[in-house]
Design an enzyme around this catalytic site. Structure first.
Site, short mmCIF file in Angstrom:
data_model
loop_
_atom_site.label_atom_id
_atom_site.label_comp_id
_atom_site.label_asym_id
_atom_site.label_seq_id
_atom_site.Cartn_x
_atom_site.Cartn_y
_atom_site.Cartn_z
N HIS A 168 -12.38 13.36 -13.19
CA HIS A 168 -13.00 14.68 -13.33
C HIS A 168 -14.44 14.57 -13.81
O HIS A 168 -14.85 15.22 -14.78
CB HIS A 168 -12.18 15.55 -14.29
CG HIS A 168 -12.39 17.03 -14.06
ND1 HIS A 168 -11.43 17.97 -14.36
CD2 HIS A 168 -13.44 17.72 -13.56
CE1 HIS A 168 -11.89 19.18 -14.08
NE2 HIS A 168 -13.12 19.05 -13.58
N GLU B 119 -4.37 16.45 -16.64
CA GLU B 119 -5.48 15.55 -16.96
C GLU B 119 -5.46 15.21 -18.45
O GLU B 119 -5.26 16.10 -19.28
CB GLU B 119 -6.82 16.21 -16.59
CG GLU B 119 -6.98 16.40 -15.10
CD GLU B 119 -8.35 16.97 -14.71
OE1 GLU B 119 -9.13 17.34 -15.62
OE2 GLU B 119 -8.64 17.02 -13.50
N ARG C 59 -10.07 22.50 -8.05
CA ARG C 59 -9.11 22.55 -9.14
C ARG C 59 -7.91 21.67 -8.80
O ARG C 59 -7.42 21.65 -7.67
CB ARG C 59 -8.64 23.99 -9.39
CG ARG C 59 -9.73 24.86 -10.00
CD ARG C 59 -10.10 24.41 -11.42
NE ARG C 59 -11.20 25.19 -11.96
CZ ARG C 59 -12.48 24.85 -11.87
NH1 ARG C 59 -12.82 23.74 -11.22
NH2 ARG C 59 -13.41 25.60 -12.40
#
Length: 327
Positions: free
Chosen positions: A291, A272, A243
């Site tokens: 990601h 993000e 995370r």
């Protein structure tokens, strides 16, 4: 439909082909199941699941990541199965009723994310980020000494599915693996020695590589901050595939700028997309990916997500405990 009796409706938003569709129907047995994924979205697990409004009030089970803002429309929901490993958005106060079970696809992403992290580690150890830049500039230049994983110490912080997979790969490359988890008494595949979070400050100075594979939690927020970054060797590499909020991104940028550590491979960030103005973009020793270590990029990941969901459908209709339950 009055689902307050024994009637149930499973709404499946996972993009699948005919073979897997039959597997879900077999698992559901006599329970009604509706498939909502569009044919053109097959093999693409991404974003939020779209469910027709007519089904939202009837659904007792949903397979897929529905928009948390629409959850209040699913008035008869008993169970939500996500295709993601993270379920943080659904566990926030007021999003779901306490009686709703939430299960994730934890266990599907270990191979994909750990392989990505290992690739990042090798890239930084061998200065490949510099050579990629040199190639773009048609520049023939030696970028100096490199590192080897052979005999190196890797600190694996978070030893669940991803952390264990990573540790096994690291051991295969000749590394000594040190795990950090809440329950240090529990052994994990791939870990040579296990420690608790209370020993983290003592372990960081020993690490050649720090690999983060943590879930998001109050006590892991900015676990790696300016102070802890200062405890690392100048030759240390930090990786994050868990995370994004486990690392203070601003502190990491400063550590890289000041040459306090060798490099970083980061797939997840606190914000993000990572803002275009963030200093990490400018750091040549920070390898950034958006990601994408998990997702549907590896075929075996999608297959495992489907396997978990099929088994949970079988368990749901038979009243058995669900796999990967988060709530």
């Amino acid at each position: 439909m009055d689902v307050r009796t024994n009637d149930k409706l499973i709404v499946n938003c996972i993009p699948i082909g005919d073979k897997d569709r039959q597997r879900f129907m077999d698992a559901a047995g006599d329970v009604r199941i509706e498939f909502c994924a569009q044919p053109e979205s097959e093999d693409s697990i991404n974003g939020k699941a779209e469910i027709p409004e007519a089904l939202r009030g009837c659904a007792t089970a949903v397979l897929g990541n529905i928009d948390p803002a629409t959850v209040n429309q699913f008035t008869n929901l008993e169970w939500l199965q996500t295709w993601s490993a993270g379920v943080d958005a659904y566990l926030k106060p007021g999003v779901l009723s306490e009686h709703v079970s939430v299960t994730s696809s934890t266990g599907a992403y270990g191979q994909a994310v750990s392989e990505h992290m290992i690739a990042m580690m090798w890239t930084i150890m061998k200065n490949l980020t510099f050579y990629i830049r040199n190639q773009s500039a048609s520049r023939w230049q030696d970028e100096g000494t490199v590192l080897t994983p052979q005999g190196a110490y890797v600190l694996v912080v978070g030893t669940g599915d991803i952390g264990s997979h990573f540790a096994c790969l690291a051991k295969g490359a000749g590394m000594h693996t040190i795990g950090v988890r809440r329950n240090a008494a529990k052994s994990v595949d791939g870990i040579d020695e296990m420690h608790g979070f209370d020993e983290l400050d003592e372990l960081l100075p020993q690490a050649d590589v720090v690999a983060l594979a943590l879930p998001s939690a109050a006590d892991t927020y900015h676990l790696i901050d300016e102070r802890r970054l200062s405890l690392l060797k100048k030759s240390a590499i930090i990786l994050n595939g868990g995370r994004g909020d486990a690392i203070d991104d601003d502190a990491l940028a400063e550590a890289l700028k000041s040459n306090s550590i060798r490099g970083a491979g980061i797939d997840v960030f606190e914000v993000e997309p990572l803002p275009a103005s963030h200093r990490l973009w400018e750091e040549p020793r920070c390898l950034i990916t958006p990601h994408i270590a998990g997702g549907e990029h590896l075929a075996s990941t999608v297959a495992r997500i489907i396997d978990i969901a099929v088994e949970n459908v079988r368990r749901y209709v038979n009243g058995e405990p669900l796999l990967e339950r988060a709530h």
